[in-house]
Design a protein around this motif. Structure first.
Motif, PDB file in Angstrom:
ATOM      1  N   LYS A 205       0.835  -1.199   0.000  1.00 21.63           N
ATOM      2  CA  LYS A 205       0.000   0.000   0.000  1.00 21.63           C
ATOM      3  C   LYS A 205       0.867   1.245   0.000  1.00 21.63           C
ATOM      4  N   THR A 206       0.494   2.203  -0.832  1.00 20.37           N
ATOM      5  CA  THR A 206       1.211   3.474  -0.876  1.00 20.37           C
ATOM      6  C   THR A 206       1.134   4.168   0.476  1.00 20.37           C
ATOM      7  N   THR A 207       2.255   4.723   0.932  1.00 25.38           N
ATOM      8  CA  THR A 207       2.323   5.410   2.214  1.00 25.38           C
ATOM      9  C   THR A 207       2.756   6.858   2.000  1.00 25.38           C
ATOM     10  N   LYS A 208       2.029   7.777   2.570  1.00 27.37           N
ATOM     11  CA  LYS A 208       2.408   9.177   2.491  1.00 27.37           C
ATOM     12  C   LYS A 208       3.787   9.372   3.137  1.00 27.37           C
ATOM     13  N   GLY A 209       4.683  10.025   2.403  1.00 23.39           N
ATOM     14  CA  GLY A 209       6.023  10.276   2.917  1.00 23.39           C
ATOM     15  C   GLY A 209       7.068   9.302   2.409  1.00 23.39           C
ATOM     16  N   VAL A 210       6.615   8.156   1.885  1.00 26.26           N
ATOM     17  CA  VAL A 210       7.547   7.176   1.308  1.00 26.26           C
ATOM     18  C   VAL A 210       7.527   7.354  -0.204  1.00 26.26           C
ATOM     19  N   ASN A 211       8.632   7.843  -0.739  1.00 26.77           N
ATOM     20  CA  ASN A 211       8.685   8.182  -2.155  1.00 26.77           C
ATOM     21  C   ASN A 211       8.646   6.948  -3.045  1.00 26.77           C
ATOM     22  N   THR A 212       7.728   6.947  -3.997  1.00 21.91           N
ATOM     23  CA  THR A 212       7.626   5.886  -4.998  1.00 21.91           C
ATOM     24  C   THR A 212       7.210   6.522  -6.321  1.00 21.91           C
ATOM     25  N   ARG A 213       7.208   5.719  -7.360  1.00 17.29           N
ATOM     26  CA  ARG A 213       6.781   6.195  -8.676  1.00 17.29           C
ATOM     27  C   ARG A 213       5.266   6.106  -8.849  1.00 17.29           C
ATOM     28  N   PHE A 214       4.574   5.538  -7.865  1.00 16.80           N
ATOM     29  CA  PHE A 214       3.157   5.269  -8.024  1.00 16.80           C
ATOM     30  C   PHE A 214       2.347   5.850  -6.867  1.00 16.80           C
ATOM     31  N   GLU A 215       1.086   6.126  -7.138  1.00 16.60           N
ATOM     32  CA  GLU A 215       0.145   6.578  -6.118  1.00 16.60           C
ATOM     33  C   GLU A 215      -1.061   5.630  -6.115  1.00 16.60           C
ATOM     34  N   ASN A 216      -1.736   5.599  -4.993  1.00 23.31           N
ATOM     35  CA  ASN A 216      -2.999   4.862  -4.886  1.00 23.31           C
ATOM     36  C   ASN A 216      -2.861   3.353  -5.094  1.00 23.31           C
ATOM     37  N   VAL A 217      -1.689   2.801  -4.747  1.00 20.29           N
ATOM     38  CA  VAL A 217      -1.539   1.350  -4.758  1.00 20.29           C
ATOM     39  C   VAL A 217      -2.073   0.808  -3.435  1.00 20.29           C
ATOM     40  N   ASP A 218      -2.949  -0.165  -3.508  1.00 24.12           N
ATOM     41  CA  ASP A 218      -3.494  -0.787  -2.301  1.00 24.12           C
ATOM     42  C   ASP A 218      -3.943  -2.201  -2.664  1.00 24.12           C
ATOM     43  N   LEU A 219      -3.016  -3.132  -2.620  1.00 22.37           N
ATOM     44  CA  LEU A 219      -3.336  -4.504  -2.989  1.00 22.37           C
ATOM     45  C   LEU A 219      -2.762  -5.475  -1.962  1.00 22.37           C
TER      46      LEU A 219
ATOM     47  N   GLU B  53      -5.187  -1.729  19.607  1.00 24.28           N
ATOM     48  CA  GLU B  53      -3.744  -1.542  19.756  1.00 24.28           C
ATOM     49  C   GLU B  53      -3.063  -1.460  18.389  1.00 24.28           C
ATOM     50  N   ALA B  54      -3.512  -2.302  17.470  1.00 25.09           N
ATOM     51  CA  ALA B  54      -2.956  -2.294  16.113  1.00 25.09           C
ATOM     52  C   ALA B  54      -3.185  -0.951  15.439  1.00 25.09           C
ATOM     53  N   ASN B  55      -4.403  -0.453  15.528  1.00 23.73           N
ATOM     54  CA  ASN B  55      -4.738   0.812  14.877  1.00 23.73           C
ATOM     55  C   ASN B  55      -3.987   1.990  15.490  1.00 23.73           C
ATOM     56  N   ARG B  56      -3.804   1.940  16.800  1.00 23.17           N
ATOM     57  CA  ARG B  56      -3.097   3.019  17.496  1.00 23.17           C
ATOM     58  C   ARG B  56      -1.633   3.082  17.070  1.00 23.17           C
ATOM     59  N   ILE B  57      -0.974   1.927  17.030  1.00 20.15           N
ATOM     60  CA  ILE B  57       0.430   1.891  16.616  1.00 20.15           C
ATOM     61  C   ILE B  57       0.565   2.263  15.141  1.00 20.15           C
ATOM     62  N   GLU B  58      -0.358   1.768  14.327  1.00 15.75           N
ATOM     63  CA  GLU B  58      -0.294   2.063  12.898  1.00 15.75           C
ATOM     64  C   GLU B  58      -0.445   3.563  12.634  1.00 15.75           C
ATOM     65  N   ALA B  59      -1.341   4.208  13.365  1.00 19.05           N
ATOM     66  CA  ALA B  59      -1.533   5.655  13.194  1.00 19.05           C
ATOM     67  C   ALA B  59      -0.267   6.422  13.564  1.00 19.05           C
ATOM     68  N   ALA B  60       0.389   6.015  14.637  1.00 24.76           N
ATOM     69  CA  ALA B  60       1.638   6.667  15.043  1.00 24.76           C
ATOM     70  C   ALA B  60       2.732   6.451  14.008  1.00 24.76           C
ATOM     71  N   LEU B  61       2.829   5.243  13.483  1.00 25.65           N
ATOM     72  CA  LEU B  61       3.818   4.932  12.456  1.00 25.65           C
ATOM     73  C   LEU B  61       3.574   5.767  11.202  1.00 25.65           C
ATOM     74  N   GLU B  62       2.330   5.831  10.763  1.00 25.07           N
ATOM     75  CA  GLU B  62       2.001   6.600   9.550  1.00 25.07           C
ATOM     76  C   GLU B  62       2.363   8.070   9.733  1.00 25.07           C
ATOM     77  N   THR B  63       2.141   8.596  10.931  1.00 20.60           N
ATOM     78  CA  THR B  63       2.485   9.996  11.200  1.00 20.60           C
ATOM     79  C   THR B  63       3.985  10.229  11.055  1.00 20.60           C
ATOM     80  N   ILE B  64       4.787   9.338  11.614  1.00 21.15           N
ATOM     81  CA  ILE B  64       6.243   9.482  11.544  1.00 21.15           C
ATOM     82  C   ILE B  64       6.749   9.284  10.120  1.00 21.15           C
ATOM     83  N   LEU B  65       6.194   8.318   9.393  1.00 24.03           N
ATOM     84  CA  LEU B  65       6.618   8.096   8.012  1.00 24.03           C
ATOM     85  C   LEU B  65       6.336   9.310   7.133  1.00 24.03           C
TER      86      LEU B  65
END
Length: 332
Positions: free
Chosen positions: A98-112, A293-305
């Motif tokens: 899945k595409t992550t904001k802040g992680v540079n790639t050549r593609f957007e909107n990948v979610d498979l 717990e999963a959602n809480r950690i994931e939200a923190a990770l996404e913020t830092i990324l």
């Protein structure tokens, strides 16, 4: 409290494992760790690649988190990962991309999400060597049962997670018998899920489509070798192996793992990126129904990324492995 078998692995494995443990501790995740190791480091210390104590722990806990493991190369040892998958019939290798904001790639909107059959095919270990003629035959054994299990797992996942399409990947134009069986089973199972769109792609076309328009895919299911190749290709679409999760799931057990290598060249330097293992651990929390717990950690990770300066060097930042973990903890 849920007890989890923890396999730190080799190389950077212990470092990224410590990072994940610190984040879980700060988030008050109700798990305890039973630490057992495998791989090159274990072999060097006790002469065993997969100790009996690890097998005992896995049978008891039925859920594990595993860092990257090194199998000695050129010494006749079978891959440790393959052995564990076959030993416990972990037939479903699940790899989200899945595409992550802040992680540079050549593609957007990948979610498979890729479902790879994990125990048979060309990885069955069936080889015949003719020393006289200098010929080696590698036998790709594919069973109806194996096909049914992985295809059903893909459709059930799509159904449970509100996914809209499942794509079966094959080479039926050349591997006609295997392809015919795989596709006929996929068509049969698809009829049980009429609300999910079903299609199929030949493997070479699939590779081209993935690097041209990856956003068209949702859930992908395929056999072992094709899945091994496609899973790394899909990781490349969203930033590489350092940012994607992995899981090996069977009826009775699940092992969640960082799918990248042990990176011995940077081991001990404190600069490894723990994102892949952390995302695998987040998948593990969903698996054992610790969703909050999963959602809480994931939200923190996404913020830092999303903030490069707080990330490790491979993501464009300056943080060490543990500084990166502390940055995530600060966002919990």
């Amino acid at each position: 409290m849920t007890q989890i078998t923890l396999i730190p692995g080799d190389g950077i494995g212990p470092e990224i494992t410590e990072a994940v443990k610190s984040i879980f501790s700060a988030a008050n995740v109700p798990v305890t760790w039973e630490e057992e190791n495998a791989g090159q480091t274990t072999f060097d210390s006790i002469g065993e690649l997969i100790p009996a104590s690890l097998i005992t722990s896995l049978k008891k806990n039925r859920v594990a988190l595993k860092g990257p493991i090194t199998t000695p190369v050129g010494k006749g040892f079978k891959s440790i990962n393959v052995q564990l998958r076959q030993m416990f019939d972990l037939y479903s290798n699940v790899r989200p991309a899945k595409t992550t904001k802040g992680v540079n790639t050549r593609f957007e909107n990948v979610d498979l999400v890729l479902f790879r059959e994990n125990t048979e095919g060309l990885y069955s270990g069936l080889e015949v060597v003719d020393e006289r003629l200098q010929i080696v035959d590698s036998i790709s054994r594919v069973t109806r049962t194996g096909c049914e299990k992985i295809i059903r797992a893909a459709f059930e996942y799509a159904d449970k997670h509100g996914r809209k399409k499942v794509t079966a990947v094959h080479k039926a134009n050349i591997l006609k018998s295997v392809g015919a069986m795989f596709l006929s089973i996929a068509s049969e199972i698809a009829k049980e899920f009429p609300h999910i769109q079903y299609d199929d792609k030949i493997i070479d076309n699939m590779c081209m489509q993935l690097v041209a328009k990856p956003e068209q895919f949702d859930v992908v299911v395929t056999t072992n070798l094709f899945g091994d190749i496609l899973s790394d290709l899909c990781a490349g679409l969203v930033g590489g192996l350092g940012v994607v999760a992995g899981a090996n799931i069977g009826k009775e057990m699940a092992i969640f793992e960082a799918v990248h290598g042990s990176a011995p060249d940077i081991a001990g330097k404190g600069i490894a990126n723990p994102t892949a293992l952390l995302r695998s651990a987040i998948m593990m929390l969903h698996h054992i129904d610790l969703k909050d717990e999963a959602n809480r950690i994931e939200a923190a990770l996404e913020t830092i990324l999303g903030n490069k300066e707080e990330c490790t060097g491979d993501l464009g930042g300056r943080a060490s492995t543990m500084e990166f973990a502390q940055n995530i903890i600060a966002k919990l």
